[in-house]
Design a protein around this motif. Structure first.
Motif, mmCIF file in Angstrom:
data_model
loop_
_atom_site.group_PDB
_atom_site.id
_atom_site.type_symbol
_atom_site.label_atom_id
_atom_site.label_comp_id
_atom_site.label_asym_id
_atom_site.label_seq_id
_atom_site.Cartn_x
_atom_site.Cartn_y
_atom_site.Cartn_z
ATOM 1 N N THR A 129 -10.998 0.602 1.673
ATOM 2 C CA THR A 129 -9.766 1.364 1.784
ATOM 3 C C THR A 129 -9.104 1.063 3.117
ATOM 4 O O THR A 129 -9.772 0.698 4.094
ATOM 5 N N LEU A 162 -4.537 -2.585 -6.195
ATOM 6 C CA LEU A 162 -4.642 -1.237 -5.639
ATOM 7 C C LEU A 162 -4.997 -0.287 -6.775
ATOM 8 O O LEU A 162 -4.198 -0.073 -7.690
ATOM 9 N N LEU A 206 0.833 -1.188 0.000
ATOM 10 C CA LEU A 206 0.000 0.000 0.000
ATOM 11 C C LEU A 206 0.876 1.249 0.000
ATOM 12 O O LEU A 206 2.077 1.184 0.282
ATOM 13 N N ASN A 207 0.276 2.393 -0.276
ATOM 14 C CA ASN A 207 1.062 3.619 -0.414
ATOM 15 C C ASN A 207 1.684 4.077 0.897
ATOM 16 O O ASN A 207 2.663 4.832 0.899
ATOM 17 N N ASP A 208 1.126 3.637 2.023
ATOM 18 C CA ASP A 208 1.718 4.021 3.308
ATOM 19 C C ASP A 208 2.829 3.076 3.742
ATOM 20 O O ASP A 208 3.353 3.195 4.850
ATOM 21 N N SER A 239 -6.291 3.319 -8.773
ATOM 22 C CA SER A 239 -5.649 4.636 -8.884
ATOM 23 C C SER A 239 -6.059 5.580 -7.758
ATOM 24 O O SER A 239 -5.298 6.480 -7.397
ATOM 25 N N ASP A 240 -7.259 5.387 -7.196
ATOM 26 C CA ASP A 240 -7.706 6.253 -6.101
ATOM 27 C C ASP A 240 -7.372 5.673 -4.729
ATOM 28 O O ASP A 240 -7.887 6.125 -3.716
ATOM 29 N N GLN A 241 -6.514 4.640 -4.706
ATOM 30 C CA GLN A 241 -6.057 3.963 -3.496
ATOM 31 C C GLN A 241 -7.112 3.051 -2.878
ATOM 32 O O GLN A 241 -6.914 2.533 -1.773
ATOM 33 N N THR A 242 -8.219 2.843 -3.579
ATOM 34 C CA THR A 242 -9.168 1.821 -3.156
ATOM 35 C C THR A 242 -8.571 0.448 -3.425
ATOM 36 O O THR A 242 -7.919 0.230 -4.448
ATOM 37 N N ASP A 278 -7.872 3.260 4.968
ATOM 38 C CA ASP A 278 -8.332 4.291 5.906
ATOM 39 C C ASP A 278 -9.583 3.839 6.641
ATOM 40 O O ASP A 278 -9.761 4.156 7.826
#
Length: 360
Positions: free
Chosen positions: A347, A319, A259-261, A321-324, A349
């Motif tokens: 997500t 994953l 994931l991006n984090d 493009s909108d991080q979903t 989040d």
């Protein structure tokens, strides 16, 4: 938000199984077994293809496309005639050659391992053709691009299909094959992982956050041990001795996503003997260091409840493009019905917020 069914003794448990608004039916056919899907996400971060067999681990390969991140799906697409002869679970990957040319490849295992390719992002496909005089099971379970720009593809075998001997050995062996021309040709299999007592198979490969280490997560098929993990610090030339992972990661056909984090989501079939979600489609959220150190991670998730033994969850994981996060697999989602292909979105989040809201 997902419903709370309980909390693991060691990490929070988040359950999406009863949140039916998230569940998407990708394909379903009365009295027809549909299972074992793999997806590939294209570069726009929304378009994706999915392949799966009409049958339990073998059968005609079905191809469908989504252009909206897996929320809606096309009808079954026309495929070459040879795709009806698939002997095993099909898998699909994007492979890029040294000149930047992108192709899609579908692989089909047993003997011989065969592949088909597309030069136009999946609109048209070649026939299935052998990639060499060797075979294997769940080919290719995973693929990794190495630092020299070659590709390493992984599968396992139990002695029957590697050389078409049909003689089953007592142990599984994990093999790698390498391509130096963007997947057009492949070399001979090289043994990667073997254990004297554990039955290790269905490799899932990922690269460390700093890019310097490879990690393979493995199904343990004797059911005497937890799932296992091995590491390589030399781009797969050598590997550490297999060691067990925590119960919370014990299962089959793991698929991992960074994931991006910086955290890792892993989707798989839960096979931990003491797990309340045994046989269900589950996920794990943690860090690469958790895998290295044997820590239990941060969260366990259940995506859907399976209603027949452990026959579910060869999962696909993307994953958008909108991080979903989009994940899909097969299972016996309805009592007394054949399994079918479903997916869901969430997500990270949402997971963090729900956990914080509940005070875990």
């Amino acid at each position: 938000m997902p419903n709370e069914l309980g909390v693991s003794p060691v990490i929070p448990f988040i359950d999406f199984a009863q949140d039916f608004s998230r569940h998407i039916v990708i394909d379903r056919e009365p009295d027809q077994y549909l299972g074992h899907p793999t997806t590939v996400l294209l570069e726009d971060g929304l378009s994706m293809w999915i392949v799966y067999p009409k049958g339990h681990g073998k059968g005609s390969i079905v191809l469908k496309k989504s252009e909206d991140g897996g929320r809606t799906w096309s009808k079954r697409q026309p495929v070459p005639e040879s795709w009806a002869s698939s002997q095993e679970v099909p898998t699909i990957y994007r492979i890029v050659d040294d000149f930047g040319r992108k192709r899609l490849f579908v692989f089909s295992g047993l003997y011989p391992i065969r592949s088909a390719s597309s030069e136009d992002d999946g609109l048209t496909w070649s026939e299935l053709k052998p990639i060499g005089d060797f075979g294997g099971i769940v080919a290719m379970s995973d693929i990794m691009r190495l630092k020299d720009q070659s590709y390493m593809a992984l599968f396992h075998d139990d002695g029957r299909f590697l050389k078409n001997s049909m003689i089953k050995s007592e142990q599984f062996v994990v093999y790698a094959v390498y391509s130096y021309d963007g997947g057009l040709t492949w070399g001979q299999p090289k043994e990667v992982v073997r254990d004297d007592v554990a039955h290790l198979c269905e490799p899932c490969i990922l690269r460390s956050s700093d890019g310097n280490q490879l990690c393979i997560i493995l199904r343990e098929n004797s059911r005497k041990y937890n799932s296992m993990v091995v590491f390589s610090d030399d781009e797969g030339k050598s590997w550490t001795k297999p060691r067990e992972l925590p119960d919370v990661l014990t299962g089959d056909r793991h698929q991992a996503l960074f994931l991006n984090d910086g955290r890792i989501l892993i989707s798989f079939r839960d096979m931990a003997s003491n797990s309340p979600t045994w046989g269900d489609w589950v996920g794990w959220l943690g860090t690469y260091d958790d895998l290295v150190c044997g820590h239990v991670g941060q969260f366990k998730l259940r995506f859907m409840k399976n209603n027949k033994g452990s026959d579910c969850a060869y999962p696909a994981l993307e994953l958008l493009s909108d991080q979903t996060i989009f994940t899909a697999t097969y299972g016996h989602w309805k009592l007394n019905e054949q399994p079918y292909i479903s997916g869901l979105h969430f997500t990270v989040d949402e997971v963090d917020y729900y956990t914080n809201e509940k005070g875990f």
